[in-house]
Motif scaffolding. Structure first.
Motif: not given
Length: 113
Positions: A15-17, A44-45, A58-61, A63-69
């Motif tokens: 994963g990545f963040e 991701v796609v 998970q994305i929170d625009e 907070k400028a945060l994207l998490k993918f695991k």
């Protein structure tokens, strides 16, 4: 600065963040953010929609945060299949970091999985 953290388990990316804005240019004109964003979305796609591997996104625009695991319930073979997308993204981020080191930081963390 944009920070991209890759999470690895037994030397495989799981994963990545991505957090923060690069600050290279104004919103909508920032080529550094755009390159990272586009590459992460393709990753991701590719994993979720092409390979159909179970994952958490998970994305929170604000907070400028994207998490993918990848999901913890998947088999090692699925983790191995996802590596082509993860590794391509990691190489892309490393190249961007080399050119724009003032705006991007890449790190790798080992994860208990």
């Amino acid at each position: 600065m944009t920070k991209v953290t890759f999470y690895k388990f037994k030397n495989l990316i799981i994963g990545f963040e991505i957090s923060g804005h690069s600050g290279y240019d104004d919103f909508g004109r920032d080529i550094v953010c755009s390159a990272i964003s586009t590459s992460s979305q393709q990753t991701v796609v590719g994993i979720k929609d092409v390979l159909k591997i179970k994952s958490n996104f998970q994305i929170d625009e604000k907070k400028a945060l994207l998490k993918f695991k990848l999901s913890k319930s998947i088999e090692i073979e699925e983790i191995e299949k996802a590596q082509c997308f993860f590794e391509a993204f990691e190489i892309t981020v490393r190249d961007i970091e080399k050119q724009y080191s003032k705006y991007v930081k890449l790190e790798v963390k080992d994860e208990i999985y």
